[in-house]
Motif scaffolding. Sequence first.
Motif, short mmCIF file in Angstrom:
data_model
loop_
_atom_site.label_atom_id
_atom_site.label_comp_id
_atom_site.label_asym_id
_atom_site.label_seq_id
_atom_site.Cartn_x
_atom_site.Cartn_y
_atom_site.Cartn_z
N GLY A 83 0.83 -1.20 0.00
CA GLY A 83 0.00 0.00 0.00
C GLY A 83 0.86 1.24 0.00
N ASP A 84 0.61 2.13 -0.95
CA ASP A 84 1.40 3.35 -1.05
C ASP A 84 0.59 4.56 -0.61
N ASN A 85 1.22 5.35 0.22
CA ASN A 85 0.70 6.63 0.69
C ASN A 85 -0.74 6.52 1.20
N GLN A 86 -0.95 5.55 2.07
CA GLN A 86 -2.25 5.42 2.73
C GLN A 86 -2.01 5.09 4.20
N GLN A 87 -2.73 5.76 5.06
CA GLN A 87 -2.52 5.58 6.50
C GLN A 87 -3.07 4.24 6.97
N SER A 88 -4.04 3.68 6.26
CA SER A 88 -4.59 2.37 6.63
C SER A 88 -4.54 1.44 5.43
N ILE A 89 -4.48 0.15 5.72
CA ILE A 89 -4.53 -0.87 4.67
C ILE A 89 -5.45 -1.99 5.16
N THR A 90 -6.25 -2.52 4.25
CA THR A 90 -7.15 -3.62 4.58
C THR A 90 -6.73 -4.86 3.80
N LEU A 91 -6.54 -5.94 4.53
CA LEU A 91 -6.24 -7.24 3.93
C LEU A 91 -7.50 -8.07 4.06
N GLY A 92 -8.12 -8.39 2.94
CA GLY A 92 -9.40 -9.07 2.93
C GLY A 92 -9.30 -10.58 2.93
N GLU A 93 -10.06 -11.21 3.79
CA GLU A 93 -10.21 -12.66 3.85
C GLU A 93 -8.87 -13.39 3.79
N VAL A 94 -8.01 -13.12 4.79
CA VAL A 94 -6.67 -13.71 4.82
C VAL A 94 -6.74 -15.22 4.92
N ARG A 95 -5.82 -15.86 4.21
CA ARG A 95 -5.79 -17.32 4.17
C ARG A 95 -4.44 -17.90 4.58
N ASP A 96 -3.41 -17.05 4.62
CA ASP A 96 -2.06 -17.52 4.97
C ASP A 96 -1.43 -16.60 6.01
N ASP A 97 -0.48 -17.15 6.75
CA ASP A 97 0.27 -16.36 7.74
C ASP A 97 1.02 -15.24 7.03
N PHE A 98 1.24 -14.14 7.75
CA PHE A 98 2.01 -13.03 7.18
C PHE A 98 2.57 -12.14 8.27
N GLU A 99 3.53 -11.31 7.87
CA GLU A 99 4.06 -10.25 8.72
C GLU A 99 3.74 -8.93 8.04
N ILE A 100 3.40 -7.92 8.85
CA ILE A 100 3.07 -6.61 8.30
C ILE A 100 3.88 -5.54 9.03
N GLN A 101 4.26 -4.52 8.27
CA GLN A 101 5.06 -3.42 8.80
C GLN A 101 4.74 -2.18 8.00
N VAL A 102 4.83 -1.01 8.62
CA VAL A 102 4.58 0.24 7.92
C VAL A 102 5.84 1.11 7.95
N LEU A 103 6.08 1.77 6.84
CA LEU A 103 7.18 2.74 6.71
C LEU A 103 6.55 4.13 6.67
#
Length: 115
Positions: free
Chosen positions: A52-72
Motif C-alpha cells: 500500500g502506497d501513501n495510505q494511512q490504513s490498509i485492509t487485507l481481505g479474507e486472509v488465508r495464509d500467515d504473514f508479517e506486516i510493517q509500515v514505513l
Amino acid sequence: MIFSHGAAAVKIRGYVASRKVDFRTTITFTAQPENAPANVEFYWYVNGERQGDNQQSITLGEVRDDFEIQVLMRTADNDIFVYSEKEKVEVKKGFFDKFTAFFKGLFHILPVINQ
C-alpha cells in the motif's frame, strides 16, 4: 521497540507482536505516527513486499495464509524515514477452521478486525 528517526516514530495502532486470526478474517491496519510533521507518507509491507502506497490504513481481505506486516513512514525528501515493528499474524487453517469459514461466508458473518 519502535524504529525512529529523532523524535519521529510510527507504530501500528493496536500493535501486538503476534496474533492468531480465523481463516478468511478481514483485517484493517492503521499507522499511528508520533511526533511527525504533517507531510509524511505511509507505505505498507506484507511479507517484505510493498502493498500500500501513501495510505494511512490498509485492509487485507479474507486472509488465508500467515504473514508479517510493517509500515514505513517517510517524508517526500526522506528527511524522516522510519519503520514500525513487524506484526506477525498466524491464520488458523486447519480443516475445521476452513469448514467454519465456509459457512460463515455463506451467512456473511466472516470476522472483521479494525486496529
